[in-house]
Design a protein around this motif. Structure first.
Motif, PDB file in Angstrom:
ATOM      1  N   LEU A  12       0.802  -1.230   0.000  1.00  0.00           N
ATOM      2  CA  LEU A  12       0.000   0.000   0.000  1.00  0.00           C
ATOM      3  C   LEU A  12       0.833   1.276   0.000  1.00  0.00           C
ATOM      4  CD1 LEU A  12      -2.871  -0.965   2.459  1.00  0.00           C
ATOM      5  CD2 LEU A  12      -2.906  -0.947  -0.039  1.00  0.00           C
ATOM      6  N   VAL A  13       1.998   1.266   0.641  1.00  0.00           N
ATOM      7  CA  VAL A  13       2.765   2.503   0.811  1.00  0.00           C
ATOM      8  C   VAL A  13       4.196   2.372   0.304  1.00  0.00           C
ATOM      9  CG1 VAL A  13       3.625   4.166   2.502  1.00  0.00           C
ATOM     10  CG2 VAL A  13       1.373   3.145   2.813  1.00  0.00           C
ATOM     11  N   LEU A  14       4.919   1.371   0.792  1.00  0.00           N
ATOM     12  CA  LEU A  14       6.364   1.309   0.566  1.00  0.00           C
ATOM     13  C   LEU A  14       6.755   1.064  -0.881  1.00  0.00           C
ATOM     14  CD1 LEU A  14       7.571  -0.537   3.762  1.00  0.00           C
ATOM     15  CD2 LEU A  14       7.360   1.905   3.325  1.00  0.00           C
ATOM     16  N   ASP A  15       5.980   0.270  -1.625  1.00  0.00           N
ATOM     17  CA  ASP A  15       6.326   0.036  -3.030  1.00  0.00           C
ATOM     18  C   ASP A  15       6.409   1.350  -3.802  1.00  0.00           C
ATOM     19  OD1 ASP A  15       6.637  -2.676  -2.802  1.00  0.00           O
ATOM     20  OD2 ASP A  15       4.630  -3.166  -3.533  1.00  0.00           O
ATOM     21  N   ALA A  16       5.534   2.287  -3.501  1.00  0.00           N
ATOM     22  CA  ALA A  16       5.543   3.593  -4.181  1.00  0.00           C
ATOM     23  C   ALA A  16       6.737   4.448  -3.763  1.00  0.00           C
ATOM     24  CB  ALA A  16       4.243   4.336  -3.892  1.00  0.00           C
ATOM     25  N   THR A  20      13.131   6.476  -3.670  1.00  0.00           N
ATOM     26  CA  THR A  20      13.007   7.870  -3.250  1.00  0.00           C
ATOM     27  C   THR A  20      13.709   8.075  -1.910  1.00  0.00           C
ATOM     28  OG1 THR A  20      10.986   7.651  -1.916  1.00  0.00           O
ATOM     29  CG2 THR A  20      10.694   7.913  -4.311  1.00  0.00           C
ATOM     30  N   PRO A  21      14.015   9.319  -1.549  1.00  0.00           N
ATOM     31  CA  PRO A  21      14.620   9.584  -0.234  1.00  0.00           C
ATOM     32  C   PRO A  21      13.675   9.298   0.931  1.00  0.00           C
ATOM     33  CG  PRO A  21      14.938  11.447  -1.722  1.00  0.00           C
ATOM     34  CD  PRO A  21      14.000  10.500  -2.397  1.00  0.00           C
ATOM     35  N   LEU A  22      12.404   9.121   0.658  1.00  0.00           N
ATOM     36  CA  LEU A  22      11.446   8.858   1.730  1.00  0.00           C
ATOM     37  C   LEU A  22      11.548   7.438   2.286  1.00  0.00           C
ATOM     38  CD1 LEU A  22       8.333  10.690   0.288  1.00  0.00           C
ATOM     39  CD2 LEU A  22       9.875  11.465   2.092  1.00  0.00           C
ATOM     40  N   LEU A  23      11.936   6.466   1.447  1.00  0.00           N
ATOM     41  CA  LEU A  23      12.025   5.092   1.936  1.00  0.00           C
ATOM     42  C   LEU A  23      13.121   4.923   2.988  1.00  0.00           C
ATOM     43  CD1 LEU A  23      10.896   2.268   1.931  1.00  0.00           C
ATOM     44  CD2 LEU A  23      12.372   1.745  -0.027  1.00  0.00           C
ATOM     45  N   ILE A  40      17.690   3.126  -2.038  1.00  0.00           N
ATOM     46  CA  ILE A  40      17.059   1.847  -1.687  1.00  0.00           C
ATOM     47  C   ILE A  40      15.856   1.624  -2.588  1.00  0.00           C
ATOM     48  CG2 ILE A  40      15.932   0.530   0.136  1.00  0.00           C
ATOM     49  CD1 ILE A  40      17.642   2.056   2.141  1.00  0.00           C
ATOM     50  N   HIS A  41      15.956   0.594  -3.440  1.00  0.00           N
ATOM     51  CA  HIS A  41      14.866   0.253  -4.356  1.00  0.00           C
ATOM     52  C   HIS A  41      14.357  -1.156  -4.041  1.00  0.00           C
ATOM     53  CE1 HIS A  41      12.927   1.362  -8.303  1.00  0.00           C
ATOM     54  NE2 HIS A  41      12.418   0.181  -8.010  1.00  0.00           N
ATOM     55  N   THR A  42      14.176  -1.419  -2.755  1.00  0.00           N
ATOM     56  CA  THR A  42      13.671  -2.714  -2.311  1.00  0.00           C
ATOM     57  C   THR A  42      12.956  -2.549  -0.975  1.00  0.00           C
ATOM     58  OG1 THR A  42      14.255  -5.015  -1.822  1.00  0.00           O
ATOM     59  CG2 THR A  42      15.810  -3.326  -1.088  1.00  0.00           C
ATOM     60  N   THR A  43      12.069  -3.468  -0.699  1.00  0.00           N
ATOM     61  CA  THR A  43      11.449  -3.518   0.628  1.00  0.00           C
ATOM     62  C   THR A  43      11.772  -4.861   1.287  1.00  0.00           C
ATOM     63  OG1 THR A  43       9.394  -4.338  -0.353  1.00  0.00           O
ATOM     64  CG2 THR A  43       9.562  -1.958   0.012  1.00  0.00           C
ATOM     65  N   GLY A  44      12.825  -5.521   0.803  1.00  0.00           N
ATOM     66  CA  GLY A  44      13.202  -6.844   1.278  1.00  0.00           C
ATOM     67  C   GLY A  44      13.948  -6.839   2.593  1.00  0.00           C
TER      68      GLY A  44
END
Length: 152
Positions: A12-16, A20-23, A40-44
């Motif tokens: 819902l949120v992190l994939d978007a 970006t600097p927000l992650l 960081i281009h992952t949520t792993g």
């Protein structure tokens, strides 16, 4: 907490927020130690407090920072450190107890095994990852810490 992160917050949120600097800002709030200028281009991520990421690190698309494994029906978890100026390639996996020294690179589709240390200034690739070549410094000279014997 992990289930909420993985199945609710991530889609819902992190994939978007990937890339970006927000992650990195949000992951710091969860307890991940992240240096300045990290891409960081992952949520792993799962165990946030076991991860240390240095300055100017690039974690590329869908790489996994795995701080736990089940071995013989026993959950084993430990810390993992990625030094400054490191790159983890697309869809690569870094297992717990591993360390990437400053300036090390793990190529795409590679697996860094538990307990391994990637020396500074070396590219590793493969499953399991093995040394491939030394990385040239900004001034065009080879990294002096690299041993050509270790890559042979």
């Amino acid at each position: 907490m992990n289930a909420l992160y993985e199945f609710l917050l991530t889609p819902l949120v992190l994939d978007a927020l990937q890339g970006t600097p927000l992650l990195p800002w949000l992951l710091r709030r969860f307890g991940v130690r992240i240096g300045r200028g990290a891409y960081i281009h992952t949520t792993g991520f799962l165990e946030f407090d076991l991860i240390e990421i240095g300055d100017r690190v690039a974690l590329n698309e869908d790489c996994v920072i795995q701080t736990h494994l089940f071995e013989d029906r026993v959950l084993k978890a430990s810390k993992l450190r990625i030094g400054a100026d490191c790159t983890v390639g697309t869809v690569s996996v870094v297992l717990y107890d591993a360390e990437m020294e400053n300036g090390a690179r793990l190529d795409a589709l590679s697996l860094l095994m538990k307990g391994e240390t990637l020396p500074a200034g070396v590219l590793w690739a493969g499953v399991p990852a093995a040394p491939q070549l030394e990385i040239q410094s900004e001034h065009g000279r080879a990294n002096e810490e690299f041993s050509t014997e270790s890559a042979a």
